[in-house]
Design a protein around this motif. Sequence first.
Motif, mmCIF file in Angstrom:
data_model
loop_
_atom_site.group_PDB
_atom_site.id
_atom_site.type_symbol
_atom_site.label_atom_id
_atom_site.label_comp_id
_atom_site.label_asym_id
_atom_site.label_seq_id
_atom_site.Cartn_x
_atom_site.Cartn_y
_atom_site.Cartn_z
ATOM 1 N N SER A 60 11.102 -4.409 8.821
ATOM 2 C CA SER A 60 9.677 -4.694 9.254
ATOM 3 C C SER A 60 9.592 -5.907 10.257
ATOM 4 C CB SER A 60 9.022 -5.511 8.086
ATOM 5 O OG SER A 60 9.624 -6.671 7.444
ATOM 6 N N ASP A 61 10.596 -6.975 10.312
ATOM 7 C CA ASP A 61 10.509 -8.006 11.554
ATOM 8 C C ASP A 61 11.025 -7.370 12.854
ATOM 9 O OD1 ASP A 61 10.084 -10.107 9.545
ATOM 10 O OD2 ASP A 61 12.099 -9.918 8.901
ATOM 11 N N SER A 87 10.463 -4.288 13.718
ATOM 12 C CA SER A 87 9.282 -3.614 14.064
ATOM 13 C C SER A 87 8.270 -4.443 14.702
ATOM 14 C CB SER A 87 8.654 -2.904 12.845
ATOM 15 O OG SER A 87 7.419 -2.254 13.147
ATOM 16 N N ARG A 88 7.907 -5.554 14.336
ATOM 17 C CA ARG A 88 7.005 -6.559 14.651
ATOM 18 C C ARG A 88 7.255 -7.331 16.003
ATOM 19 N NH1 ARG A 88 7.310 -11.760 14.132
ATOM 20 N NH2 ARG A 88 8.721 -11.867 12.616
ATOM 21 N N LEU A 89 8.532 -7.574 16.385
ATOM 22 C CA LEU A 89 8.948 -8.069 17.189
ATOM 23 C C LEU A 89 9.174 -7.068 18.515
ATOM 24 C CD1 LEU A 89 12.139 -10.282 15.952
ATOM 25 C CD2 LEU A 89 9.861 -11.215 16.999
ATOM 26 N N GLY A 111 7.224 -4.197 18.548
ATOM 27 C CA GLY A 111 6.168 -3.182 18.688
ATOM 28 C C GLY A 111 6.461 -1.945 18.259
#
Length: 230
Positions: A4-5, A7-9, A11
Amino acid sequence: MKVSDLSRLTGTPVGTIKYYLREGLLPPGRALGATLTMYGDEHIQRLRLIRALTARGGLSIAATRDVLAAIDQPLDPLATLGVVHYALPTPVDAAETDAVGEQAPQVDQLLGAMGWDISEESPHRRALAASLMDLSRLGMEYSTEDLLPYAELAAAAARLDLDRLEDIEDRLRLAEHAAIVVLLLEPVLAILRRLAQEDESRHRTAWARTTDGAGPRSTTRPVDHPRESH
C-alpha cells in the motif's frame, strides 16, 4: 514498506503492482509472513522505470520484460541498447512488405554513404523504408543526398548519447541509463526540433517583412542577421 505504501509513493494502483509481479516485471518483495511482504526503494525505482517504458516508451508488457531482463543481467551497454532498439515498435505493416522493399535500396545507399555498420536484421532498416514510402506516397521524395544532412545530425546526437553512457561506472545503472537514453530522450529531441522549427519560422517571417519593398523577398535568414527577442 508495504504494498500500500509502494502504491502511494509511486501512484501505481495495488492491482497494477500485483500484475507486474505476476508478469515478472517487478522483483518479489521480502516475505515477512504468510500475508505480509515488504518492498524497498529498488521497487520504487523499478516501478518508475516500468511506467516510463510502457507509458512513455510505448512498449508492450512482453517487450518491457525483455528490456528489464537485459538491464538485470546486466549486459554490455551496447548489447542493452540493441535489446531496446529491437523492442521498439516499428511502423511496418505486414501487408506492405513488398512496397517497403521498394525503398530498401535507398536505405542501403544511405547507410553506405554514412559508413554505418547496421545489422541486416535491424528492424529500423524496414522502419526507415516504411517512412520513406509514406513520404513518397504524399509526393515528398527525399533522395539520399537530401537525407544525408539529417543522418549527419543523427550521428552527432548518437555520439552525445554514448558519451554520456561512458561516464557511468556501475554496470546496472549503466544498462538502465542505456534504456532511458533510447526511449525517453527521443521525445525530448523531437520537441527540441519542433521548438527550433518554430523559432526559425518566426525569424524567417520577421526577416521577410523587413525586406518588403526592397527587392525580391528572401525566406532564408542570413547567418549574421541579428536575432530579435520575441
